[in-house]
Motif scaffolding. Structure first.
Motif, PDB file in Angstrom:
ATOM      1  N   PRO A 113       0.816  -1.215   0.000  1.00  0.00           N
ATOM      2  CA  PRO A 113       0.000   0.000   0.000  1.00  0.00           C
ATOM      3  C   PRO A 113       0.843   1.255   0.000  1.00  0.00           C
ATOM      4  O   PRO A 113       1.871   1.339   0.650  1.00  0.00           O
ATOM      5  CB  PRO A 113      -0.807  -0.120   1.300  1.00  0.00           C
ATOM      6  N   GLY A 148     -11.511   3.685  -5.684  1.00  0.00           N
ATOM      7  CA  GLY A 148     -11.803   5.066  -5.317  1.00  0.00           C
ATOM      8  C   GLY A 148     -10.567   5.901  -5.107  1.00  0.00           C
ATOM      9  O   GLY A 148     -10.638   6.966  -4.518  1.00  0.00           O
ATOM     10  N   SER A 149      -9.403   5.430  -5.571  1.00  0.00           N
ATOM     11  CA  SER A 149      -8.188   6.214  -5.363  1.00  0.00           C
ATOM     12  C   SER A 149      -7.927   7.200  -6.486  1.00  0.00           C
ATOM     13  O   SER A 149      -6.945   7.923  -6.430  1.00  0.00           O
ATOM     14  CB  SER A 149      -6.976   5.289  -5.281  1.00  0.00           C
ATOM     15  N   ARG A 195     -16.348   3.668 -12.621  1.00  0.00           N
ATOM     16  CA  ARG A 195     -16.171   3.313 -11.212  1.00  0.00           C
ATOM     17  C   ARG A 195     -16.982   2.055 -10.926  1.00  0.00           C
ATOM     18  O   ARG A 195     -18.201   2.076 -10.993  1.00  0.00           O
ATOM     19  CB  ARG A 195     -16.653   4.488 -10.367  1.00  0.00           C
ATOM     20  N   HIS A 197     -18.035  -0.957  -8.309  1.00  0.00           N
ATOM     21  CA  HIS A 197     -18.075  -1.159  -6.871  1.00  0.00           C
ATOM     22  C   HIS A 197     -17.883  -2.585  -6.433  1.00  0.00           C
ATOM     23  O   HIS A 197     -17.542  -2.835  -5.291  1.00  0.00           O
ATOM     24  CB  HIS A 197     -19.405  -0.662  -6.306  1.00  0.00           C
ATOM     25  N   PHE A 229      -9.041  -5.729  -5.293  1.00  0.00           N
ATOM     26  CA  PHE A 229      -9.972  -5.335  -4.238  1.00  0.00           C
ATOM     27  C   PHE A 229     -11.350  -5.992  -4.332  1.00  0.00           C
ATOM     28  O   PHE A 229     -11.845  -6.530  -3.353  1.00  0.00           O
ATOM     29  CB  PHE A 229     -10.093  -3.803  -4.208  1.00  0.00           C
ATOM     30  N   ARG A 232     -11.293  -9.852  -3.349  1.00  0.00           N
ATOM     31  CA  ARG A 232     -10.633 -10.388  -2.160  1.00  0.00           C
ATOM     32  C   ARG A 232     -11.569 -10.694  -1.009  1.00  0.00           C
ATOM     33  O   ARG A 232     -11.194 -11.385  -0.093  1.00  0.00           O
ATOM     34  CB  ARG A 232      -9.547  -9.425  -1.684  1.00  0.00           C
ATOM     35  N   HIS A 233     -12.761 -10.113  -0.999  1.00  0.00           N
ATOM     36  CA  HIS A 233     -13.544 -10.361   0.209  1.00  0.00           C
ATOM     37  C   HIS A 233     -14.912 -10.961  -0.043  1.00  0.00           C
ATOM     38  O   HIS A 233     -15.572 -11.353   0.881  1.00  0.00           O
ATOM     39  CB  HIS A 233     -13.724  -9.058   0.985  1.00  0.00           C
ATOM     40  N   GLN A 268      -2.813  -6.172  -5.315  1.00  0.00           N
ATOM     41  CA  GLN A 268      -2.358  -5.842  -3.977  1.00  0.00           C
ATOM     42  C   GLN A 268      -1.415  -6.923  -3.470  1.00  0.00           C
ATOM     43  O   GLN A 268      -1.179  -7.917  -4.139  1.00  0.00           O
ATOM     44  CB  GLN A 268      -3.567  -5.733  -3.046  1.00  0.00           C
ATOM     45  N   THR A 271      -0.180 -11.042   3.016  1.00  0.00           N
ATOM     46  CA  THR A 271       0.864 -11.597   3.882  1.00  0.00           C
ATOM     47  C   THR A 271       0.789 -13.099   3.838  1.00  0.00           C
ATOM     48  O   THR A 271      -0.267 -13.681   4.059  1.00  0.00           O
ATOM     49  CB  THR A 271       0.631 -11.142   5.328  1.00  0.00           C
TER      50      THR A 271
ATOM     51  N   ALA B  98     -13.960   8.902  -1.048  1.00  0.00           N
ATOM     52  CA  ALA B  98     -12.821   8.064  -0.675  1.00  0.00           C
ATOM     53  C   ALA B  98     -12.795   7.916   0.842  1.00  0.00           C
ATOM     54  O   ALA B  98     -13.398   8.705   1.563  1.00  0.00           O
ATOM     55  CB  ALA B  98     -11.522   8.688  -1.160  1.00  0.00           C
ATOM     56  N   ASN B 229     -11.918 -10.675   5.648  1.00  0.00           N
ATOM     57  CA  ASN B 229     -13.123 -10.629   4.815  1.00  0.00           C
ATOM     58  C   ASN B 229     -14.111  -9.614   5.342  1.00  0.00           C
ATOM     59  O   ASN B 229     -14.708  -8.846   4.587  1.00  0.00           O
ATOM     60  CB  ASN B 229     -13.799 -12.002   4.783  1.00  0.00           C
ATOM     61  N   GLY B 232     -12.913  -6.242   4.620  1.00  0.00           N
ATOM     62  CA  GLY B 232     -13.070  -5.967   3.198  1.00  0.00           C
ATOM     63  C   GLY B 232     -14.499  -5.600   2.854  1.00  0.00           C
ATOM     64  O   GLY B 232     -14.761  -4.672   2.085  1.00  0.00           O
ATOM     65  N   GLN B 233     -15.453  -6.325   3.464  1.00  0.00           N
ATOM     66  CA  GLN B 233     -16.856  -5.992   3.210  1.00  0.00           C
ATOM     67  C   GLN B 233     -17.190  -4.603   3.708  1.00  0.00           C
ATOM     68  O   GLN B 233     -17.869  -3.827   3.041  1.00  0.00           O
ATOM     69  CB  GLN B 233     -17.762  -6.986   3.929  1.00  0.00           C
ATOM     70  N   ALA B 235     -15.161  -2.120   4.095  1.00  0.00           N
ATOM     71  CA  ALA B 235     -14.528  -1.135   3.215  1.00  0.00           C
ATOM     72  C   ALA B 235     -15.320  -0.979   1.931  1.00  0.00           C
ATOM     73  O   ALA B 235     -15.528   0.139   1.444  1.00  0.00           O
ATOM     74  CB  ALA B 235     -13.091  -1.546   2.911  1.00  0.00           C
ATOM     75  N   ALA B 236     -15.796  -2.095   1.379  1.00  0.00           N
ATOM     76  CA  ALA B 236     -16.532  -2.012   0.116  1.00  0.00           C
ATOM     77  C   ALA B 236     -17.837  -1.235   0.293  1.00  0.00           C
ATOM     78  O   ALA B 236     -18.187  -0.395  -0.530  1.00  0.00           O
ATOM     79  CB  ALA B 236     -16.807  -3.411  -0.414  1.00  0.00           C
ATOM     80  N   LYS B 239     -17.030   2.445   0.732  1.00  0.00           N
ATOM     81  CA  LYS B 239     -16.633   3.082  -0.511  1.00  0.00           C
ATOM     82  C   LYS B 239     -17.838   3.309  -1.410  1.00  0.00           C
ATOM     83  O   LYS B 239     -17.946   4.340  -2.088  1.00  0.00           O
ATOM     84  CB  LYS B 239     -15.602   2.217  -1.248  1.00  0.00           C
ATOM     85  N   TYR B 240     -18.732   2.342  -1.414  1.00  0.00           N
ATOM     86  CA  TYR B 240     -19.937   2.498  -2.227  1.00  0.00           C
ATOM     87  C   TYR B 240     -20.743   3.706  -1.749  1.00  0.00           C
ATOM     88  O   TYR B 240     -21.156   4.547  -2.533  1.00  0.00           O
ATOM     89  CB  TYR B 240     -20.764   1.220  -2.129  1.00  0.00           C
ATOM     90  N   GLN B 243     -18.973   6.982  -2.523  1.00  0.00           N
ATOM     91  CA  GLN B 243     -18.959   7.306  -3.936  1.00  0.00           C
ATOM     92  C   GLN B 243     -20.334   7.733  -4.416  1.00  0.00           C
ATOM     93  O   GLN B 243     -20.475   8.731  -5.119  1.00  0.00           O
ATOM     94  CB  GLN B 243     -18.487   6.075  -4.718  1.00  0.00           C
ATOM     95  N   ASN B 288      -2.090  -5.486   6.740  1.00  0.00           N
ATOM     96  CA  ASN B 288      -1.661  -5.001   5.444  1.00  0.00           C
ATOM     97  C   ASN B 288      -2.829  -4.830   4.476  1.00  0.00           C
ATOM     98  O   ASN B 288      -2.902  -3.845   3.743  1.00  0.00           O
ATOM     99  CB  ASN B 288      -0.650  -6.000   4.901  1.00  0.00           C
ATOM    100  N   THR B 289      -3.776  -5.765   4.517  1.00  0.00           N
ATOM    101  CA  THR B 289      -4.912  -5.674   3.592  1.00  0.00           C
ATOM    102  C   THR B 289      -5.734  -4.429   3.862  1.00  0.00           C
ATOM    103  O   THR B 289      -6.191  -3.754   2.939  1.00  0.00           O
ATOM    104  CB  THR B 289      -5.805  -6.908   3.748  1.00  0.00           C
ATOM    105  N   SER B 291      -4.600  -1.683   5.039  1.00  0.00           N
ATOM    106  CA  SER B 291      -3.839  -0.541   4.546  1.00  0.00           C
ATOM    107  C   SER B 291      -4.087  -0.311   3.067  1.00  0.00           C
ATOM    108  O   SER B 291      -3.998   0.813   2.591  1.00  0.00           O
ATOM    109  CB  SER B 291      -2.339  -0.746   4.740  1.00  0.00           C
ATOM    110  N   HIS B 292      -4.370  -1.378   2.335  1.00  0.00           N
ATOM    111  CA  HIS B 292      -4.705  -1.219   0.923  1.00  0.00           C
ATOM    112  C   HIS B 292      -6.071  -0.587   0.762  1.00  0.00           C
ATOM    113  O   HIS B 292      -6.314   0.170  -0.162  1.00  0.00           O
ATOM    114  CB  HIS B 292      -4.752  -2.578   0.227  1.00  0.00           C
ATOM    115  N   SER B 293      -7.004  -0.951   1.700  1.00  0.00           N
ATOM    116  CA  SER B 293      -8.388  -0.545   1.479  1.00  0.00           C
ATOM    117  C   SER B 293      -8.619   0.934   1.696  1.00  0.00           C
ATOM    118  O   SER B 293      -9.492   1.512   1.060  1.00  0.00           O
ATOM    119  CB  SER B 293      -9.316  -1.323   2.400  1.00  0.00           C
ATOM    120  N   ASN B 295      -8.004   4.897   1.407  1.00  0.00           N
ATOM    121  CA  ASN B 295      -7.359   5.686   0.369  1.00  0.00           C
ATOM    122  C   ASN B 295      -6.365   6.682   0.937  1.00  0.00           C
ATOM    123  O   ASN B 295      -5.350   6.965   0.337  1.00  0.00           O
ATOM    124  CB  ASN B 295      -8.403   6.453  -0.449  1.00  0.00           C
TER     125      ASN B 295
END
Lengths: 362, 373
Positions: A113, A148-149, A195, A197, A229, A232-233, A268, A271, B98, B229, B232-233, B235-236, B239-240, B243, B288-289, B291-293, B295
Motif C-alpha cells: 500500500p 476510489g483512489s 467506477r 463497486h 480489491f 478479495r472479500h 495488492q 501476507t 474516498a 473478509n 473488506g466488506q 470497506a466495500a 466506498k460504495y 462514492q 496489510n490488507t 492498509s490497501h483498502s 485511500n
C-alpha cells in the motif's frame, strides 16, 4: 472434421438428441440436409439449420482461412516494432521495460500500500495521450477504478507537468501545432473513467469492452485499478474466484492482442506466513501469477521505492529506483532537473523500439 | 446493480425460467458463472451464451464518464478541514468518495479530530462547511456532546453566539452506537436510508478497530481470513456509500505492535525509535490488507508532552508530510508549520510506519479545564 459431437458449441439438449440418434462425429453430420436431420434426431427445424451452419463454418473454409491467417515470426517482428510503448517518465524503468509499457500485452503492477501503483497508472493514462510527433501514441485511455483512489486533482497536476515538458521540447512546426491542442482540458476529456463497486460490475464492464473499443477506436490503454480489491472479500468459494479470474484474464489478453492496446492491472499484496516468517506476496493466489504477460512489483526498501520487473517474455529481470514527485512518477535523482537538456530528455520520448534496429529487415 | 432481477433486463422469459430452476435469478448470479457453465444452465449454444452475458452486462454496467466531467465539479470534491497547512497538502481537504483513516495511539486526538470535523460539516458553505448532517457511528462510546458544543463555541465564537445555532448544529449530528462487528456491518448496509433522511454530508466511523479486535483472536486459525473478509466488506460498503453520495468518510483505527525487523524510518523519527534490534515497534492496526483498502491514511502521534503530530502516511495526492498540532478548547490547532522542510518527497510503507506513543504522563495542570456551556 474428426471432431466429436459432444465437443461442439451447441446447446446441451441438442447435443443429447444428436448423440441419441447415433451421430458420434462431426463428419457424420456434414452431408445431411436440414429436414432429414430434423426427422432423424428429433430436433426442431431452426435447430437443425443452426447445427449445419455451425458445422459449415467449422469445416474446410475455416481451415483455409486459418492457413492464410497464420503469422510468421518475421511478420510479428515488424508488427511489434511498429507498435510503440507508453513511457512512464522514469527513464530507468522505461529502459527496463524496453521503452515503456508494451502495447498488445497485459502488464500487472503489484505493490504494497502507498508505494505508487495508482500514481503510475494515472501517469500512464496521461502519457498515452502524448502526441505522435513527440514520440508518444496520441491515444485515449480508459480507467476502471474499483478502489476510489482516482483523484482528478492529481491527474490534472500530472497533465500540467506533461504539457510543460512537451512545451520545452517543441522544436519544429508540427510539434508546435500539436502542442497547441495539448491542454490539460483535452487530456482530461480523453481519459474515460468507470467506477466499479464490486466484481459483478467489473465483470460486466469487461464483457462489454469489445463494444466500447469499437465505438472508441482511439483508446490505446485500459487500466484496471485494482483488480484485487473486488475479488478479495466477496468469495467463500475460492475455486469459483479462480475460474472467474482466469476468464477475466483471458478476455483481457484477447482484447490486448486483437486491438493492439496495452492493458495494465493493479494487484495488492498479501501476507503469507511460512516457517514462522511472514512475507508479502502478490494477492489473488498462485494461479493469477500466470494471468498477466508482464509483472512489475513495486516495493519499499527503507525510504526508497523500488520497481522490479519479475516476469517478462522479452526483457531481463531488473530492479530500479523511482520516486513520486509533484509532477508525478519520475526517476529517483537527488538533484532536480532544471531546464532540461533537450538532447538528453528528448531521447526519453524519442522513437523507442524494443530492440533498436538500424537496418531494415525485408 | 448486481442484484437486478433477470426479468427486468430484457432476457427472454423462457431463458429466465430455465435459469430460475438452477437458482440463477439476478444479474450477479449470471455473471458469477463462466460462459461454459452458463451454456449448461441455460441450455444455450456458446455464441448464444456470450450474447446473454453481454445483455446481462449491459443491465448492470456502471456509466462511463471522463476525468474532465469530474474536474468540472472541482469545488465539490473536497471537504476542508479548516487546518490550512493540511488542506494545502491534501489539495483542498479530505476527498469526497474516498476513505480517510486517522490512526494513532490512544489519547492522541483521533476522536477530537472527528468531533471537530462534525462541527465543520454542519457549517454553511460560505464558512467552508458542507451545510449538511453528520452520521457518527460510535463503537467506543467516546463521543461527547458537551465537547461538541464547547468546540463549536470556541472555534467559531461569533457564529455560534446565538443559542439556536448551537442547538441546530447539535441536532444535525446523528449518533449511532454499535458495539459488535455484526451490528456495525448491519448498520452500514442499511445506512443509505439514514444518509438520505439526515441529508448527511459526512460519515464518521469511530473506530473500526475496536469492535474487530475484541471479537477476533487472530492467533486462532481461520480468524485472520474471516477478519480480513469482514473488513473488506466494510470497506466495500463504505466506498460504495461515499462514492454514490459523494461524501467523505472518516474512519479511526488503533495501533498494534509489529514484531519483526526494524523498518528504517525517516530522519525526523530517528531519535525516538528504540535502539534494541528485535524489539518491534508500534504501527497501525488491522494489517496489510486494510492498509490497501483505505485511500488516505493520517497518523497522529506524540512529539513531546504537549505537542502532537499529524503524519500524512498514504495519500493519492499529498506527499509524505508531518505537521505539528496541539489540542485546545477549539479542537485541533496547528502549531508553527510554516517551514516547508517537514515536507519530504519520500515516506515509507504506510502499513509499517512507526508511530510514537506517549512515554510519560506528566500533566500540565495549569491548563484550562473544559467548561460546560
Amino acid at each position: 472434421m474428426h471432431r466429436t459431437v459432444p465437443s461442439l458449441p451447441l446447446a446441451p439438449s441438442v447435443k443429447v438428441k444428436l448423440i441419441n440418434a447415433g451421430f458420434q462425429v462431426a463428419s457424420d453430420l456434414t452431408d445431411m440436409r436440414p429436414l432429414q436431420l430434423c426427422k432423424e434426431a428429433g430436433i426442431s427445424q431452426e435447430e437443425a439449420v443452426e447445427v449445419l451452419q455451425m458445422l459449415r463454418d467449422d469445416g474446410q473454409p475455416h481451415q483455409q482461412r486459418a492457413a492464410t491467417e497464420s503469422l510468421t515470426a518475421l511478420d510479428l517482428l515488424h508488427q511489434e516494432q511498429a507498435l510503440g510503448s507508453i513511457v512512464t517518465f522514469c527513464s530507468a524503468l522505461d529502459d527496463t521495460l524496453g521503452g515503456g509499457v508494451s502495447m498488445g500485452k497485459t502488464t500487472e503492477i503489484c505493490g504494497a500500500p502507498g508505494v505508487g501503483k495508482t500514481q503510475l497508472c494515472m501517469q500512464l493514462a496521461v502519457d498515452v495521450q502524448i502526441p505522435v510527433c513527440f514520440g508518444g501514441l496520441g491515444g485515449k485511455a480508459l480507467y476502471i477504478d474499483t478502489e476510489g483512489s482516482f483523484l482528478v486533482q492529481r491527474v490534472a497536476d500530472m497533465a500540467e507537468a506533461v504539457v510543460q515538458h512537451c512545451t520545452l521540447l517543441a522544436e519544429d512546426t508540427e510539434q508546435k501545432q500539436a502542442l497547441e491542442e495539448l491542454t490539460v482540458e483535452k487530456i482530461l476529456s480523453n481519459l474515460f473513467l468507470v467506477r466499479c463497486h464490486d466484481y459483478v460490475e467489473l465483470l460486466a464492464e469487461v464483457y462489454l469492452l469489445p463494444d466500447f473499443l469499437s465505438k472508441h477506436p482511439e483508446v490505446r490503454l485500459i487500466v484496471i485499478d485494482s483488480i484485487a480489491f473486488p475479488f478479495r472479500h466477496d468469495f467463500e468459494d475460492l475455486s469459483q474466484r479462480t475460474r472467474l479470474l482466469n476468464g477475466l484474464a483471458q478476455q483481457l489478453i484477447q482484447l490486448a492482442t486483437q486491438h493492439s492496446i496495452a492493458v495494465v492491472l493493479t494487484n495488492q499484496m498479501t501476507t503469507r506466513v511460512s516457517n514462522g516468517q511472514s512475507k508479502l506476496v502478490p494477492a489473488l493466489g498462485e494461479s493469477w501469477g500466470h494471468a498477466a504477460t508482464q509483472r512489475l512489483i513495486l516495493r519499499w526498501e527503507g525510504l526508497r521505492r523500488l520497481a522490479s520487473l519479475y516476469k517478462s517474455p522479452s526483457q531481463m529481470e531488473a530492479t530500479v529506483q523511482y520516486q513520486i514527485t509533484v509532477q508525478g512518477f519520475r526517476d529517483a535523482s537527488d538533484e532536480h532537473r532544471p531546464t532540461p537538456d533537450t538532447s538528453a530528455v528528448s531521447s526519453q520520448l524519442g522513437n523507442h523500439s524494443k530492440r533498436p534496429r538500424t537496418e531494415d529487415l525485408s | 446493480m448486481g442484484s437486478k432481477k433477470l426479468r427486468r433486463t430484457g432476457v427472454s422469459a423462457d431463458i429466465c425460467e430455465r435459469l430460475k430452476r438452477h437458482q440463477v435469478e439476478t444479474c450477479q448470479d449470471v455473471l458469477s458463472v463462466t460462459p461454459v457453465e452458463l451454456m449448461r444452465l441455460a441450455g444455450l449454444s456458446y455464441p448464444a451464451a456470450l450474447d446473454l452475458l453481454r445483455l446481462v452486462s449491459k443491465a448492470c454496467v456502471p456509466a462511463v464518464s471522463t476525468a474532465w466531467d469530474l474536474w468540472r465539479k472541482k469545488g465539490e470534491l473536497c471537504f476542508s478541514t479548516s487546518l490550512p497547512a493540511l488542506d494545502r497538502l491534501l489539495q483542498g481537504g479530505l476527498p469526497h468518495g474516498a476513505l480517510t483513516e486517522v490512526t494513532g495511539p490512544s489519547g492522541c486526538g483521533k476522536t477530537q479530530l472527528c468531533i471537530m470535523l462534525s462541527v465543520l460539516a454542519t457549517l454553511p458553505r460560505t464558512m467552508g462547511g458542507l451545510d449538511s448532517g453528520v452520521i457518527y457511528i460510535d463503537t467506543e462510546s467516546a463521543f461527547s456532546a458537551e465537547r461538541l458544543i464547547e468546540m463549536a463555541q470556541a472555534r467559531f465564537p461569533e457564529f455560534f453566539s446565538a443559542k439556536e445555532r448551537l442547538l441546530e448544529m447539535a441536532s444535525r449530528v446523528h449518533l449511532f452506537r454499535e458495539l459488535t462487528c455484526q451490528d456495525v456491518l448491519n448498520r452500514l448496509e442499511r445506512l443509505e436510508e439514514d444518509i438520505i433522511a439526515c441529508r448527511a454530508g459526512l460519515l464518521i466511523l469511530d473506530s473500526v478497530a475496536s469492535v474487530v479486535r475484541k471479537e477476533f483472536d487472530t492467533s486462532l486459525p481461520g480468524n485472520l481470513t474471516y477478519r480480513s473478509n469482514l473488513l473488506g466488506q466494510e470497506a466495500a460498503v463504505l466506498k460504495y456509500l461515499s462514492q454514490e453520495f459523494c461524501i467523505p468518510v472518516v474512519l479511526t483505527n488503533q495501533i498494534t505492535t509489529h514484531v519483526g525487523e526494524k523498518v528504517h524510518c525517516p530522519q525526523w523519527n530517528q531519535a525516538d525509535v528504540p535502539a534494541e534490534e528485535d524489539s518491534g515497534f508500534v504501527t497501525a492496526a488491522l494489517g496489510n490488507t486494510w492498509s490497501h483498502s483505505v485511500n488516505t491514511r493520517l497518523i497522529v502521534q506524540y512529539e513531546d508532552t504537549e505537542r502532537r503530530q499529524i503524519v500524512i502516511a498514504k495519500s493519492p495526492v499529498a506527499p509524505f508530510a508531518v505537521l505539528s498540532y496541539t489540542i485546545q478548547r477549539e479542537g485541533i490547532r496547528l502549531e508553527g508549520n510554516a517551514s516547508p522542510e517537514s515536507v519530504l518527497n519520500q515516506g515509507t510503507d504506510p502499513g509499517l510506519q512507526p508511530i510514537r506513543v506517549r512515554t510519560g504522563f506528566i500533566y500540565n495542570l495549569s491548563q484550562a479545564t473544559p467548561s460546560t456551556c
